[in-house]
Design a protein around this motif. Structure first.
Motif, PDB file in Angstrom:
ATOM      1  N   ASN A  91       0.803  -1.224   0.000  1.00 65.17           N
ATOM      2  CA  ASN A  91       0.000   0.000   0.000  1.00 65.17           C
ATOM      3  C   ASN A  91       0.833   1.271   0.000  1.00 65.17           C
ATOM      4  N   GLN A  92       2.001   1.239   0.643  1.00 60.66           N
ATOM      5  CA  GLN A  92       2.823   2.465   0.629  1.00 60.66           C
ATOM      6  C   GLN A  92       3.284   2.758  -0.795  1.00 60.66           C
ATOM      7  N   MET A  93       3.512   1.701  -1.596  1.00 64.50           N
ATOM      8  CA  MET A  93       3.951   1.926  -2.987  1.00 64.50           C
ATOM      9  C   MET A  93       2.769   2.383  -3.848  1.00 64.50           C
ATOM     10  N   TYR A  94       1.580   1.797  -3.582  1.00 64.58           N
ATOM     11  CA  TYR A  94       0.389   2.271  -4.303  1.00 64.58           C
ATOM     12  C   TYR A  94       0.160   3.748  -3.959  1.00 64.58           C
ATOM     13  N   SER A  95       0.265   4.052  -2.671  1.00 69.49           N
ATOM     14  CA  SER A  95       0.026   5.435  -2.226  1.00 69.49           C
ATOM     15  C   SER A  95       0.934   6.402  -2.960  1.00 69.49           C
ATOM     16  N   MET A  96       2.206   6.064  -3.021  1.00 76.07           N
ATOM     17  CA  MET A  96       3.153   6.980  -3.662  1.00 76.07           C
ATOM     18  C   MET A  96       2.723   7.251  -5.104  1.00 76.07           C
ATOM     19  N   ARG A  97       2.305   6.191  -5.785  1.00 74.40           N
ATOM     20  CA  ARG A  97       1.896   6.360  -7.181  1.00 74.40           C
ATOM     21  C   ARG A  97       0.692   7.281  -7.305  1.00 74.40           C
ATOM     22  N   TYR A  98      -0.152   7.290  -6.265  1.00 71.20           N
ATOM     23  CA  TYR A  98      -1.390   8.078  -6.316  1.00 71.20           C
ATOM     24  C   TYR A  98      -1.226   9.438  -5.629  1.00 71.20           C
TER      25      TYR A  98
ATOM     26  N   PRO B  59       2.332  24.853   0.752  1.00 71.93           N
ATOM     27  CA  PRO B  59       2.079  24.592  -0.677  1.00 71.93           C
ATOM     28  C   PRO B  59       3.348  24.462  -1.526  1.00 71.93           C
ATOM     29  N   ASP B  60       4.487  24.935  -0.990  1.00 65.89           N
ATOM     30  CA  ASP B  60       5.723  24.765  -1.766  1.00 65.89           C
ATOM     31  C   ASP B  60       6.291  23.363  -1.616  1.00 65.89           C
ATOM     32  N   ASP B  61       6.028  22.742  -0.488  1.00 67.69           N
ATOM     33  CA  ASP B  61       6.639  21.438  -0.213  1.00 67.69           C
ATOM     34  C   ASP B  61       5.764  20.255  -0.610  1.00 67.69           C
ATOM     35  N   TRP B  62       4.474  20.337  -0.279  1.00 68.51           N
ATOM     36  CA  TRP B  62       3.639  19.139  -0.404  1.00 68.51           C
ATOM     37  C   TRP B  62       3.615  18.557  -1.822  1.00 68.51           C
ATOM     38  N   PRO B  63       3.340  19.396  -2.851  1.00 66.63           N
ATOM     39  CA  PRO B  63       3.306  18.820  -4.214  1.00 66.63           C
ATOM     40  C   PRO B  63       4.646  18.189  -4.610  1.00 66.63           C
ATOM     41  N   LYS B  64       5.716  18.726  -4.021  1.00 67.38           N
ATOM     42  CA  LYS B  64       7.040  18.174  -4.317  1.00 67.38           C
ATOM     43  C   LYS B  64       7.115  16.732  -3.777  1.00 67.38           C
ATOM     44  N   ILE B  65       6.654  16.571  -2.544  1.00 66.76           N
ATOM     45  CA  ILE B  65       6.696  15.228  -1.936  1.00 66.76           C
ATOM     46  C   ILE B  65       5.814  14.278  -2.753  1.00 66.76           C
ATOM     47  N   GLN B  66       4.642  14.793  -3.128  1.00 61.75           N
ATOM     48  CA  GLN B  66       3.730  13.960  -3.927  1.00 61.75           C
ATOM     49  C   GLN B  66       4.406  13.516  -5.223  1.00 61.75           C
ATOM     50  N   ARG B  67       5.001  14.493  -5.915  1.00 65.13           N
ATOM     51  CA  ARG B  67       5.610  14.160  -7.218  1.00 65.13           C
ATOM     52  C   ARG B  67       6.804  13.232  -7.051  1.00 65.13           C
ATOM     53  N   ASN B  68       7.589  13.469  -5.995  1.00 63.57           N
ATOM     54  CA  ASN B  68       8.723  12.560  -5.759  1.00 63.57           C
ATOM     55  C   ASN B  68       8.227  11.116  -5.698  1.00 63.57           C
ATOM     56  N   GLY B  69       7.135  10.900  -4.974  1.00 61.07           N
ATOM     57  CA  GLY B  69       6.583   9.546  -4.828  1.00 61.07           C
ATOM     58  C   GLY B  69       5.997   9.026  -6.121  1.00 61.07           C
ATOM     59  N   MET B  70       5.317   9.922  -6.843  1.00 57.42           N
ATOM     60  CA  MET B  70       4.612   9.476  -8.061  1.00 57.42           C
ATOM     61  C   MET B  70       5.568   9.047  -9.154  1.00 57.42           C
ATOM     62  N   THR B  71       6.796   9.579  -9.109  1.00 61.05           N
ATOM     63  CA  THR B  71       7.732   9.266 -10.189  1.00 61.05           C
ATOM     64  C   THR B  71       8.718   8.142  -9.831  1.00 61.05           C
ATOM     65  N   VAL B  72       8.588   7.587  -8.622  1.00 61.01           N
ATOM     66  CA  VAL B  72       9.437   6.435  -8.269  1.00 61.01           C
ATOM     67  C   VAL B  72       9.007   5.242  -9.122  1.00 61.01           C
ATOM     68  N   ASP B  73       9.974   4.486  -9.593  1.00 63.61           N
ATOM     69  CA  ASP B  73       9.623   3.314 -10.402  1.00 63.61           C
ATOM     70  C   ASP B  73       9.718   2.041  -9.560  1.00 63.61           C
ATOM     71  N   ASN B  74       8.574   1.555  -9.133  1.00 63.01           N
ATOM     72  CA  ASN B  74       8.550   0.287  -8.387  1.00 63.01           C
ATOM     73  C   ASN B  74       7.939  -0.824  -9.242  1.00 63.01           C
ATOM     74  N   SER B  75       8.120  -0.738 -10.547  1.00 55.10           N
ATOM     75  CA  SER B  75       7.435  -1.703 -11.418  1.00 55.10           C
ATOM     76  C   SER B  75       7.999  -3.108 -11.234  1.00 55.10           C
ATOM     77  N   TRP B  76       7.258  -4.079 -11.707  1.00 59.03           N
ATOM     78  CA  TRP B  76       7.650  -5.471 -11.561  1.00 59.03           C
ATOM     79  C   TRP B  76       8.866  -5.854 -12.400  1.00 59.03           C
ATOM     80  N   ALA B  77       9.162  -5.024 -13.404  1.00 59.15           N
ATOM     81  CA  ALA B  77      10.237  -5.412 -14.329  1.00 59.15           C
ATOM     82  C   ALA B  77      11.506  -5.788 -13.567  1.00 59.15           C
ATOM     83  N   ALA B  78      11.907  -4.923 -12.611  1.00 57.84           N
ATOM     84  CA  ALA B  78      13.163  -5.165 -11.893  1.00 57.84           C
ATOM     85  C   ALA B  78      13.045  -6.420 -11.018  1.00 57.84           C
TER      86      ALA B  78
END
Ligand code: ADP
Length: 475
Positions: free
Chosen positions: A381-388, A441-460
């Motif tokens: 769920n923490q990885m799903y959360s980051m993506r969302y 407002p300067d920090d939060w979207p940054k944290i969100q985007r950092n999480g959203m762009t992490v690649d936790n895909s199954w490929a690796a």
């Protein structure tokens, strides 16, 4: 390379937790690598029969309690890889998937039948990949069978430990009629005075894997080894931690059909709509500026609900919404109900297993996701959360520590908030820190985007499994 993946649950067929997500995604990801990976599961009543295809395999000979039974298997392609289901209603037509008195018998039968199927199909697996204690029987049996059954002579075993806290314990007196000989000579099963399918699998497997590198280290300590740390230390040269991946075909806010509006790291505007939708679903006031704290988990001690109970009041005093989805122990369901009754305008609850859509809607609509686990092998769920774009607040344990990076306001790096000691005060402090940054407002979207762009895909992860299978095949 032929891989038989034995599992007691897999998406899209049947799910109680992360094991199902992993078992569903791995064969699909392996498919990219020209492997012939096939799933074998029990046919529970809970499986939607519309997912099955027309193929039926009849008369698979399964030796069970001194007799040969002709067992039927049903089939499906819905997982993106061939899946076979053992049709044995006397064992699997039950109101629940687990938690029956005779679970060890049910899964010993499943294990036996799964191996029999490979033989019936004349499909010699290079590796039998068993998952968690229900498949410990198959791993133990295969080791013995290799000695006298030429069909399995070259088959190796991988045993994946998704949670060492569940050990498949049963009365050692049953070993004999399950076909595993007498208790004293079956030392491999014995854990103090009971038998453990998990332990037998751990001893018998050619290789062991677990679902994150940190968890692989933790289970070798007395604090986290659930009484099996000595064995895991002894086998540490055969133990590897491979962090689970996320199936981004299923968990992707850009395409998710379950959520009110799609969104991406470049355009987060849809998330606000998802938030309003979530508040509506839980009959909460549609105040989209107030933060929503969410949790989705099995209601068991492992998930940190005792800490949440201790900090519930201070959480409510912060003014944040609290939304919880969970099934499990009555004690925690009652706690959630009380919390809702005290603050019906602030707390939304769903007690029970909700299925996929609501879990997606919560991930999409919440601002923060809480995982204060006592221990967490990997955690999905923490990885799903980051993506969302939902910022995780987690305890630094197991896979949570491996996958969430603490936010650092000086560098702007980090994907969430992590606390160390398993203490209510530490959790509350982290939550307050997260809420502080939510209001910036300067920090939060940054944290969100950092999480959203992490690649936790199954490929690796799939690549690592494949390397492991290849190493095993060479043994
Ligand atoms: P675990 O495997 O220990 O339960 P994970 O975080 O690895 O924990 O995976 C949990 C999975 O189960 C997630 O996909 C989560 O969304 C789902 N889940 C857990 N409880 C529920 C519930 N009550 N209703 C719907 N989905 C749930």
């Amino acid at each position: 390379m032929r891989i038989a993946i034995l599992t007691s649950e897999a998406v899209p067929f049947v799910k109680t937790g992360g094991l199902a997500d992993v078992s569903g995604a791995l064969p699909k990801a392996l498919g990219e690598h020209e492997t012939d990976a096939r799933l074998i599961l029990p046919l529970y009543d809970q499986i939607d029969r519309r997912l099955l295809n027309d193929k039926i395999i009849e008369n698979v000979s399964v030796e069970w309690r001194g007799r040969v039974h002709a067992v039927r298997f049903l089939c499906s392609d819905a997982a993106g890889a061939p899946a076979y289901f053992v049709h044995a209603p006397e064992f699997f037509a039950r109101p629940n998937i687990y938690g029956c008195q005779d679970d060890h018998i049910r899964f010993a039968f499943f294990s036996r039948a799964a191996l029999a199927l490979t033989k019936h199909l004349d499909w010699q697996p290079d590796v039998v990949h068993g998952n968690d204690w229900p498949c410990g029987f198959a791993v133990a049996e295969l080791r013995a069978r290799r000695r006298y059954d030429s069909f399995f002579q070259n088959t190796k075993t991988l045993f994946s430990l998704h949670n060492v806290g569940y050990q498949g314990l049963f009365d050692a007196g049953d070993l004999w009629w399950l076909g595993f000989g007498d208790a004293p000579e079956r030392d491999d099963f014995m854990l103090e005075r009971t038998a453990s399918a998990l332990k037998a699998g751990m001893i018998a497997a050619d290789a062991l894997s677990t679902v994150s590198p940190r968890y692989a280290r933790e289970i070798q300590t007395p604090q986290q080894g659930h009484g099996l740390d000595w064995l895991l230390r002894a086998r540490s040269n055969r133990l590897i931690g491979i962090t689970n991946g996320v199936d981004y075909e299923i968990w992707n806010p850009e395409t998710d059909p379950h959520i009110a509006a799609n969104f991406s790291a470049d355009d987060l505007s849809g998330k606000r709509e998802c938030k309003i939708d979530l508040l509506r679903r839980f009959s909460l006031p549609e105040e989209s500026d107030r933060p929503i704290l969410a949790i989705i988990s099995r209601l068991v001690g492992q998930k940190g609900y005792d800490l949440i109970q201790l900090v519930a009041e201070p959480i409510l005093r912060t003014g944040a919404f609290f939304i919880a989805l969970g099934a499990g122990a009555k004690e925690y369901e009652d706690f959630l109900q009380r919390l809702h009754d005290v603050a019906p305008q602030q707390v939304g609850i769903y007690k029970g297993y909700a299925g996929e859509p609501l879990a997606h809607q919560i991930e999409a609509g919440a601002d923060m996701f809480l995982m204060p686990s006592r221990y967490e092998p990997c955690g999905l769920n923490q990885m799903y959360s980051m993506r969302y774009g939902t910022v995780p607040v987690v305890r630094a344990t197991g896979g949570l520590d491996d996958t969430v990076q603490q936010f650092d306001p000086r560098t702007g790096t980090g994907t969430g908030f992590k606390f160390g000691p398993y203490e209510a005060g530490a959790l509350l402090e982290k939550l307050r820190e997260a809420l502080y940054f939510y209001a910036r407002p300067d920090d939060w979207p940054k944290i969100q985007r950092n999480g959203m762009t992490v690649d936790n895909s199954w490929a690796a992860a799939a690549k690592k499994y494949l390397e492991l299978y290849q190493e095993l095949a060479k043994l």
